[in-house]
Design a protein around this motif. Structure first.
Motif, short mmCIF file in Angstrom:
data_model
loop_
_atom_site.label_atom_id
_atom_site.label_comp_id
_atom_site.label_asym_id
_atom_site.label_seq_id
_atom_site.Cartn_x
_atom_site.Cartn_y
_atom_site.Cartn_z
N PRO A 127 -6.64 3.62 -0.07
CA PRO A 127 -6.86 3.11 1.29
C PRO A 127 -7.88 1.98 1.35
O PRO A 127 -7.87 1.18 2.29
CB PRO A 127 -7.36 4.34 2.06
CG PRO A 127 -7.93 5.24 1.01
CD PRO A 127 -7.08 5.02 -0.21
N PHE A 128 -8.75 1.89 0.33
CA PHE A 128 -9.79 0.88 0.35
C PHE A 128 -9.28 -0.51 -0.01
O PHE A 128 -10.04 -1.48 0.00
CB PHE A 128 -10.92 1.29 -0.60
CG PHE A 128 -11.53 2.63 -0.26
CD1 PHE A 128 -12.37 2.75 0.83
CD2 PHE A 128 -11.22 3.76 -1.00
CE1 PHE A 128 -12.91 3.98 1.17
CE2 PHE A 128 -11.77 4.99 -0.67
CZ PHE A 128 -12.62 5.10 0.42
N GLY A 147 0.81 -1.21 0.00
CA GLY A 147 0.00 0.00 0.00
C GLY A 147 0.84 1.26 0.00
O GLY A 147 0.50 2.26 -0.64
N ASP A 148 1.98 1.21 0.69
CA ASP A 148 2.87 2.37 0.76
C ASP A 148 3.68 2.54 -0.52
O ASP A 148 4.18 3.64 -0.80
CB ASP A 148 3.84 2.24 1.95
CG ASP A 148 3.12 2.34 3.28
OD1 ASP A 148 2.02 2.94 3.33
OD2 ASP A 148 3.64 1.82 4.28
N GLN A 149 3.82 1.47 -1.32
CA GLN A 149 4.67 1.51 -2.50
C GLN A 149 3.90 1.42 -3.81
O GLN A 149 4.51 1.37 -4.89
CB GLN A 149 5.70 0.37 -2.44
CG GLN A 149 6.65 0.44 -1.25
CD GLN A 149 7.56 -0.77 -1.15
OE1 GLN A 149 7.37 -1.76 -1.85
NE2 GLN A 149 8.56 -0.69 -0.28
N ALA A 150 2.58 1.41 -3.75
CA ALA A 150 1.77 1.23 -4.96
C ALA A 150 1.87 2.45 -5.87
O ALA A 150 2.06 3.57 -5.41
CB ALA A 150 0.31 0.97 -4.58
N ALA A 193 1.17 -7.20 -6.31
CA ALA A 193 -0.18 -6.80 -6.71
C ALA A 193 -1.19 -7.32 -5.71
O ALA A 193 -1.02 -8.40 -5.12
CB ALA A 193 -0.51 -7.33 -8.11
N LEU A 194 -2.26 -6.54 -5.52
CA LEU A 194 -3.36 -6.92 -4.63
C LEU A 194 -4.64 -6.37 -5.24
O LEU A 194 -4.73 -5.18 -5.53
CB LEU A 194 -3.13 -6.36 -3.23
CG LEU A 194 -4.16 -6.66 -2.14
CD1 LEU A 194 -3.49 -6.59 -0.77
CD2 LEU A 194 -5.33 -5.68 -2.17
N ARG A 218 -1.24 8.00 2.56
CA ARG A 218 -0.23 8.68 1.73
C ARG A 218 -0.67 10.09 1.34
O ARG A 218 -0.58 10.48 0.18
CB ARG A 218 0.10 7.82 0.51
CG ARG A 218 1.06 6.68 0.84
CD ARG A 218 1.24 5.71 -0.29
NE ARG A 218 1.60 6.30 -1.58
CZ ARG A 218 1.76 5.62 -2.71
NH1 ARG A 218 1.58 4.30 -2.70
NH2 ARG A 218 2.08 6.21 -3.82
N SER A 219 -1.17 10.82 2.32
CA SER A 219 -1.56 12.23 2.16
C SER A 219 -2.78 12.42 1.27
O SER A 219 -3.10 13.55 0.90
CB SER A 219 -0.39 13.06 1.60
OG SER A 219 0.71 13.02 2.48
N GLU A 220 -3.45 11.33 0.89
CA GLU A 220 -4.66 11.43 0.08
C GLU A 220 -5.86 11.00 0.91
O GLU A 220 -5.86 9.92 1.50
CB GLU A 220 -4.56 10.57 -1.18
CG GLU A 220 -3.44 11.02 -2.11
CD GLU A 220 -3.53 10.37 -3.48
OE1 GLU A 220 -4.51 9.64 -3.74
OE2 GLU A 220 -2.62 10.60 -4.31
#
Length: 394
Positions: free
Chosen positions: A68-69, A60-63, A105-106, A298-300
């Protein structure tokens, strides 16, 4: 230790090989596991594997496109399940970190339309872009499309990604990979949305009809103030969130609303422990009358759910709440951009947000020769109002 292998169907193609699943205590067993030609693995799970929490967080941090969902709080429990058929596809890239469980991938997904197509899914009402690692994203998407199309997966040959940011990293990458593989794809149901980044301009973005509607809202708020003292509060730590959730239950007057609240509460609590959610609320004389759930990553920030006390639904307090949220987010140093999740909006208050963005659904035929099926499915996504009521198509 025992070894099991589920019935995976016909003999696999040369480039994809089925792989044995090893049952270990405390580990989730995948429905399907395939060995990719890169040496990595493709897996499908009916339940999110909790033991992969740290690697899921890392992805999630590197996508390439944060979402967030698609993080663990939304993928476990009822909040991550639109229905019992929601599953999770993962690609583990052993070439990057052998044995370290590096996820490339997720994607949550379900089968829809009487088995006509796959739908990349998120928590109900959330944003649908899968998580793809920024390390070799094109190669990862190529592997994902190939694995989903394989005979071993036994899945429909068309996949839909609803409501993507038209200029988002995932949309651009997925279209490029589909074109490179010679796969047919369609972009359907385009509409415009707004994002909050930088100062708002209250003099722009409103048509004559919008201005009249806004004036009507102001009159409603003035009348509401005569009924009591209006206050606004933002809950963010676990204790504040927990207390606010108890009050939020009072906004749920029907079985449908109660079910909706109960489904999102577990994810909200988990997100509050990670400082990844804000609960914005309006009160009248100390009683909650409206609330907005806003995940942050990530600030979004995404406005995910907006709930209003039923007997005040005609007072435009949801619009007032979005205006208060706007002012708060502009001052929050942790938030660079705010969007309203496609199923939550739109709101008139969004028109003051300065950034104009396009959204659309992407549909890809995973196998050659499926253009007719692709066009049939794409037609059901062409009307954005059907998927996301209230949005105006381009």
């Amino acid at each position: 230790m025992s070894i099991i292998r589920k019935d995976l169907g016909p003999r696999p193609p040369a480039r994809l090989k089925s792989k044995l699943s090893v049952v270990r205590p405390g580990k989730t067993v995948p429905d399907l596991r395939l060995e990719l030609r890169s040496g990595g693995e493709f897996s499908i799970f009916s339940d999110a594997p909790g033991e992969l929490e740290h690697t899921m967080e890392r992805l999630g941090d590197q996508a390439v496109e944060p979402n967030p969902f698609q993080t663990l709080p939304f993928l476990t429990g009822p909040s991550g399940r639109a229905d019992a058929q929601t599953r999770l596809a993962l690609i583990e890239d052993s070439a990057v970190a052998a044995g370290a469980g590096h996820l490339a991938a997720l994607m949550g997904f379900s089968v829809a339309g009487a088995n006509s197509h796959l739908v990349a899914s998120a928590a109900p009402g959330g944003y649908h872009a899968p998580l793809i690692s920024r390390h070799r994203p094109m190669a990862t998407l190529d592997q994902l499309f190939e694995a989903l199309a394989g005979s071993l997966a036994n899945l429909p040959g068309v996949i839909a990604f609803p409501g993507l940011l038209a200029d988002g990293a995932f949309m651009r990458s997925a279209r490029a990979v589909a074109a490179a593989r010679g796969l047919a794809f369609r972009v359907a149901g385009a509409w415009r949305g707004h994002a909050l980044s930088g100062r708002i301009d209250p003099t722009s973005g409103l048509s004559h009809a919008d201005r009249e509607a806004w004036q009507a809202n102001l009159e409603k708020w003035e009348n509401l103030q005569k009924k009591g003292r209006i206050t606004y509060h933002v809950a963010r730590n676990p204790a504040e969130i927990s207390a606010a959730l108890e009050e939020l239950s009072l906004l749920c007057d029907t079985d449908e609303h109660t079910s909706r609240c109960a489904a999102c509460f577990p994810a909200v609590r988990l997100l509050s422990e990670r400082d990844r959610i804000r609960l914005h609320a309006l009160y009248i004389d100390g009683q909650m009358i409206a609330a907005a759930l806003q995940p942050l990553h990530r600030s979004e920030a995404w406005v995910w759910q907006v709930m209003v006390r039923p007997d005040m639904s005609d007072k435009a307090i949801d619009e007032q709440l979005i205006m208060r949220l706007t002012q708060w987010n502009l001052r929050d140093a942790n938030i660079a951009i705010t969007r309203v999740a496609p199923a939550a909006g739109p709101f008139l208050a969004e028109r003051f947000w300065p950034v104009d963005e396009g959204y659309a659904s992407l549909l890809v035929a995973l196998r050659p020769g499926m253009e007719r099926a692709l066009d049939s499915v794409a037609a059901t996504y062409e009307d954005a109002g059907t998927q996301y009521p209230g949005h105006q198509t381009e």
